[in-house]
Scaffold this active site. Sequence first.
Site, mmCIF file in Angstrom:
data_model
loop_
_atom_site.group_PDB
_atom_site.id
_atom_site.type_symbol
_atom_site.label_atom_id
_atom_site.label_comp_id
_atom_site.label_asym_id
_atom_site.label_seq_id
_atom_site.Cartn_x
_atom_site.Cartn_y
_atom_site.Cartn_z
ATOM 1 N N LYS A 32 52.084 53.742 54.153
ATOM 2 C CA LYS A 32 51.186 53.118 53.171
ATOM 3 C C LYS A 32 51.181 51.583 53.286
ATOM 4 C CE LYS A 32 49.610 55.198 49.941
ATOM 5 N NZ LYS A 32 49.717 56.191 48.911
ATOM 6 N N CYS A 79 30.194 18.265 28.102
ATOM 7 C CA CYS A 79 30.077 18.774 29.475
ATOM 8 C C CYS A 79 29.614 20.215 29.336
ATOM 9 C CB CYS A 79 31.431 18.721 30.189
ATOM 10 S SG CYS A 79 31.526 19.757 31.658
ATOM 11 N N LYS A 100 44.252 56.151 57.097
ATOM 12 C CA LYS A 100 44.180 57.049 55.935
ATOM 13 C C LYS A 100 43.063 56.550 55.016
ATOM 14 C CE LYS A 100 47.179 59.116 52.435
ATOM 15 N NZ LYS A 100 46.425 58.784 51.254
ATOM 16 N N SER A 138 49.761 67.810 50.723
ATOM 17 C CA SER A 138 49.781 66.378 50.493
ATOM 18 C C SER A 138 50.582 65.754 51.647
ATOM 19 C CB SER A 138 50.461 66.229 49.154
ATOM 20 O OG SER A 138 50.643 64.944 48.824
ATOM 21 N N CYS A 142 32.861 16.660 38.514
ATOM 22 C CA CYS A 142 32.598 17.917 37.818
ATOM 23 C C CYS A 142 31.102 18.221 38.025
ATOM 24 C CB CYS A 142 32.907 17.727 36.336
ATOM 25 S SG CYS A 142 32.417 19.113 35.298
#
Length: 675
Positions: free
Chosen positions: A309, A433, A119, A83, A403
């Site tokens: 990271k 609406c 990575k 790892s 709207c």
Amino acid sequence: MRKNLIKKEYLKKIKQFENYNKKYFDENKPIISDSDFDNLKYEIIELEKKYQYLKSKNSPSNKVGFKPSKNFKKANHKVPMLSLSNAFSEEDLINFEKKTANFLSVKSDFKLFYSVEPKIDGISASLTYENGNFVRGLSRGDGKEGEDITDNLNTIKDIPKKIVSKDFPEAIDIRGEVFIRNSKFENLRDKFANPRNAASGSLRQKNPEDTKKIPLNFIAYTFGFENGLKVENQSDFLKKLEEWGFKINPLNKLISGVENLIDNYNKIEKKRADLDFDIDGIVYKVNDFALQKRLGNVANAPRWAVAHKFSSNKAISQIKDIEIQIGRTGALTPVAKIKPINIGGVQVSNATLHNEDEIIRKDIRIGDTVTVERAGDVIPHVVSVDTSRRKNILKKFIFPKKCPCGYETIKEFNKITKKFDAVRRCPDRGFECNRIAKEKLKHFVSKEAFNIDGFGKKIAEKFWELNLIRLPQDIFKLDYDKIEKLDGWGKLSSDNLRYSVDEKKQISLERFIYSLGIRHIGLENAKILARYFESFQKFKILSKKNNYNDLLNIDGIGETQLVSIKSFFSKNINVKILNELDKVLNIQDAKAVNNKGLLKNMSFLVTGKLNNISRAEVKSLIEENSGTTVSSVSKKLNYLITGEKPTKKKVESAKALKIKIIDQDEFLRILNKTS
Ligand code: IVH
């Protein structure tokens, strides 16, 4: 005693880790985010460092990945698959370089060169070649033993099956990452949280024909066992890999100096959203193999490499478009559609921009490069704009004043702050609406409202699109013959739906009032109103009697709620909905409130775990007996009920305020519930 507690806590974390690990590696179904998983791992390792007596064979410090699944034959890796240790900051990198230099005992002016490789966030695999032939492929498994996934790997085009180059070693395990391109992931979005899970799921199918269906790629970056490899450093090895016919990462580089590593990291982080593969950091490997050999490994990671990271809750991406969503209460919320980016294991493609003022304040434009944050369960949001990367042609974003239903939007004036609201709204038109109506229906079926089994927000949305529902009463008059014929439905599902809908025709008054979605009437207010009106009929005739001001006598109902209730009843469409629902539902009367109960004028707060009684039950016992519950310790509190492991701070503040502290038994005694 303390030692025991620490051990108990430690073993609990190990058990959680085992469970998450199994879900992640064995079942390809992670149940927590990558960052939460990393945090848990970190907490366990920190505990082990602090308390040397803590040990478990299942500790993440002994493990890489998870035991191979039962679906495949197992085989040992000739050289374990290790790892990488992680670095999160410039400081971590400086320390890494210092430690490396100390270990090698080189002078401070010695220049360490690193092979710098993005990575890729996929699944690692080890490919064994003998005399140029691909003979076997293993997954990482637990690092020592992997699964034989040769047949599945054979379906991947990027993996050379035969290599004829003269300098290709007689035997070698080539290692790299199997992954799926982001562009290909688009179609799999519904099935998997991120491309990594999609790749993992596909690679570990029992049947290679299923693997073939999902287009996988392979990028090579290292080797395990070898016999006859004549290369002296990583960057030359990467070149060789390409000559031998492997794909390598086009962004690989050779760099020295921490400041240059950081510079490269920042540049790649900005480019991340444009890449067609997911990366979660950058790997730095000491380039020289001779130095790598001297450095060796610690536990399960090499001393000669580190993974830098990316943040697990922030990422940089680009705004492709800005959409306006209309909420249940008519609020217009701008949402940025961004180039999909992986933040802590979740592919994010939408980020809220909150409201019009926020867009103006940050001057956010379509095409901008932005930093997006996703923390915990909060909806991802745009934190900042990188204006230095803005091209001149980007136009200011004009927030729509209408709207989509055609109505002019408004900004309400807040009487208390004496300012106009930041939020623009379609005026409270409710079901008139159609954008709001759809959201109101989603609310109507939500968990705290009608909570119909198998009829969640997604189905509400779908039925809306199909014109099957327009108003709440339509839910109880569904055309099941039509539903049965819909894609993915059938007789059984439609019968099940009918059953669940019928089951919910009986509902309590408080749930019913809540489900209407009247602005400012949440769960608590719905309960208060239900207790006040007691029956649906009394609630319904409110509009006729026109005595709204009486509502102000109800504890908890103020001017804001009153205006909202009045506005709800003033619309004919709402009165009609109530009448129609009355015909199809059985709305139960609310229990009369006991105003003269034992706990009248007493307030309670619970802290810690209770025995054989839930907090909800205690709350309802208190309320049934005219008491109230509060959420924090203050002078207004009369009793603090403590259970197991109470919050220290609450107990201390209660003591300081001379509030009575009682346990569960004493509480029940007050109620006369104990014998
Ligand atoms: S080197 C001993 N190089 O990262 C070195 N790994 O946590 C181990 N990965 O399992 C591998 N890109 O899945 C290496 N250029 C790269 C990599 C890389 C992605 C993954 C790989 C490995 C994990 C290590």
